[in-house]
Design an enzyme around this catalytic site. Structure first.
Site, PDB file in Angstrom:
ATOM      1  N   LYS A 119       1.040  -0.967  -0.032  1.00 56.21           N
ATOM      2  CA  LYS A 119      -0.040  -0.101  -0.032  1.00 56.21           C
ATOM      3  C   LYS A 119       0.923   1.387  -0.102  1.00 56.21           C
ATOM      4  O   LYS A 119       1.625   1.644   0.685  1.00 56.21           O
ATOM      5  CB  LYS A 119      -0.996   0.173   1.248  1.00 56.21           C
ATOM      6  CG  LYS A 119      -1.691   1.367   1.096  1.00 56.21           C
ATOM      7  CD  LYS A 119      -2.969   1.224   1.863  1.00 56.21           C
ATOM      8  CE  LYS A 119      -2.944   1.259   3.413  1.00 56.21           C
ATOM      9  NZ  LYS A 119      -4.270   1.272   4.416  1.00 56.21           N
TER      10      LYS A 119
HETATM   11  C1  R5P Z   1      -3.775   3.773   8.639  1.00 54.92           C
HETATM   12  O1  R5P Z   1      -4.348   3.933   9.565  1.00 54.92           O
HETATM   13  C2  R5P Z   1      -4.255   2.621   7.835  1.00 54.92           C
HETATM   14  O2  R5P Z   1      -3.148   1.975   7.202  1.00 54.92           O
HETATM   15  C3  R5P Z   1      -5.364   2.971   6.859  1.00 54.92           C
HETATM   16  O3  R5P Z   1      -5.786   1.712   6.530  1.00 54.92           O
HETATM   17  C4  R5P Z   1      -4.801   3.806   5.548  1.00 54.92           C
HETATM   18  O4  R5P Z   1      -4.115   5.021   5.948  1.00 54.92           O
HETATM   19  C5  R5P Z   1      -5.989   3.988   4.619  1.00 54.92           C
HETATM   20  O5  R5P Z   1      -7.029   4.745   5.064  1.00 54.92           O
HETATM   21  P1  R5P Z   1      -7.278   6.269   4.635  1.00 54.92           P
HETATM   22  O6  R5P Z   1      -7.671   6.011   3.006  1.00 54.92           O
HETATM   23  O7  R5P Z   1      -8.197   6.749   5.490  1.00 54.92           O
HETATM   24  O8  R5P Z   1      -5.767   6.968   4.660  1.00 54.92           O
END
Ligand code: R5P
Length: 305
Positions: free
Chosen positions: A203
């Site tokens: 990610k």
């Molecule tokens: C961090 O808190 C996590 O990895 C989240 O799952 C990630 O940041 C994705 O969430 P957002 O789209 O709110 O950034």
């Protein structure tokens, strides 16, 4: 007892027809074992090769963030429209119905908070518990260039090794500290390190300059986090550009659950990711669905009076 009577000898061997040996659809995943590929095929849609992961794991260091105060109320209605759920084991057990057939990517790190150094994480779930929870993948964060960089990379290596033992893929999240530069050089470095260490997918964040180089330089699929809440059109445009430039989907949280109409937003994001819908058309879809949902809500309120 096994029946030994009337055993018919096989005759239809399809002689002359070569047995098909179909290549696995997902980037960099062709040499993985069956269980690993099967789990990845639950996460990524084999038809589009992409995924819409709904991330609601923020509470593990942020507490009850906006939109996640009551996961049973805010997230449950979104589950039918998500391809994958990403959350902690605490929330999974407490707030998500075990009757869901959506694959779960389990947040397996923790140990810090918004009040302390974010990179100071540890592995926070044992592989046995991930298996008990039927996780489709496990995940941790790496913080490249942060004070606890080495520790966070060790966490990733540990997850990959334990997951490999049981055929469970690992998603590496590229964490960003408050003072870190979020550019293509940084994410190119972080995503590549994660893939080289054996992460099955990574990610990252979308960046306007050089995102294509990040996806090209990463030998396994990349999904993008949504980041902080943006106006709906901007979030849909970001998702569009990301998949157009090689991302295999999104792992989106705030831009869905903090939207004015989360149920409409997740469907619009899904249309962009899986069908390549253009951002403006996806916004029209969002507005139409939102109007329909609001009208339904008004109708219900009237009937109650
Ligand atoms: C961090 O808190 C996590 O990895 C989240 O799952 C990630 O940041 C994705 O969430 P957002 O789209 O709110 O950034």
């Amino acid at each position: 007892m096994a029946d030994k009577d009337d055993i018919k000898t096989g005759k239809d061997f399809g002689l002359g027809i070569r047995q098909k040996n179909k290549a696995f659809f997902l980037k960099g995943s062709g040499a993985l074992d069956w269980g690993m590929q099967n789990r990845l095929a639950r996460i990524f849609n084999p038809k589009s090769g992409r995924t819409v992961m709904l991330a609601f794991d923020h509470g593990y260091f942020q507490g009850p963030a906006s939109g996640l105060e009551r996961i049973d109320l805010s997230i449950a209605p979104l589950i039918p429209y998500a391809d994958v759920l990403m959350c902690t084991r605490g929330v999974l057990r407490a707030c998500v119905s075990s009757e869901t057939n959506k694959p779960v990517v389990l947040r397996c790190s923790g140990g810090q908070s918004i009040l302390s150094e974010l990179s100071n994480e540890t592995v926070a779930v044992d592989i046995d518990d991930a298996i008990r929870l039927n996780a489709a993948a496990i995940t941790t964060q790496i913080y490249i260039g942060a004070p606890y960089e080495h520790q966070s990379i060790k966490n990733l290596i540990k997850l990959i090794d334990t997951g490999n033992r049981y055929g469970i893929p690992t998603l590496a999240v590229t964490g960003v500290g408050a003072d870190m530069k979020r550019d293509a050089r940084y994410f190119g470095l972080a995503t590549r390190i994660a893939a080289e260490l054996g992460a099955h997918y990574v990610k990252s964040y979308f960046v306007e300059e050089g995102f294509e180089q990040i996806t090209a330089g990463c030998p396994v699929p990349i999904v993008i986090a949504g980041g902080k809440k943006l106006p709906e059109l901007d979030a849909l445009t970001m998702a569009y550009k990301a998949v157009d430039q090689g991302a295999a989907g999104v792992d989106m949280g705030r831009n869905i659950f903090q939207s004015d109409c989360p149920v409409a937003m997740i469907q619009a994001v899904s249309a962009v990711v899986h069908k390549g819908e253009k951002p403006k058309k996806a916004l029209d879809m969002y507005n139409t669905l939102k109007a329909r949902i609001e009208a339904k809500g008004k109708g219900k309120r009237k009937r109650k009076k």
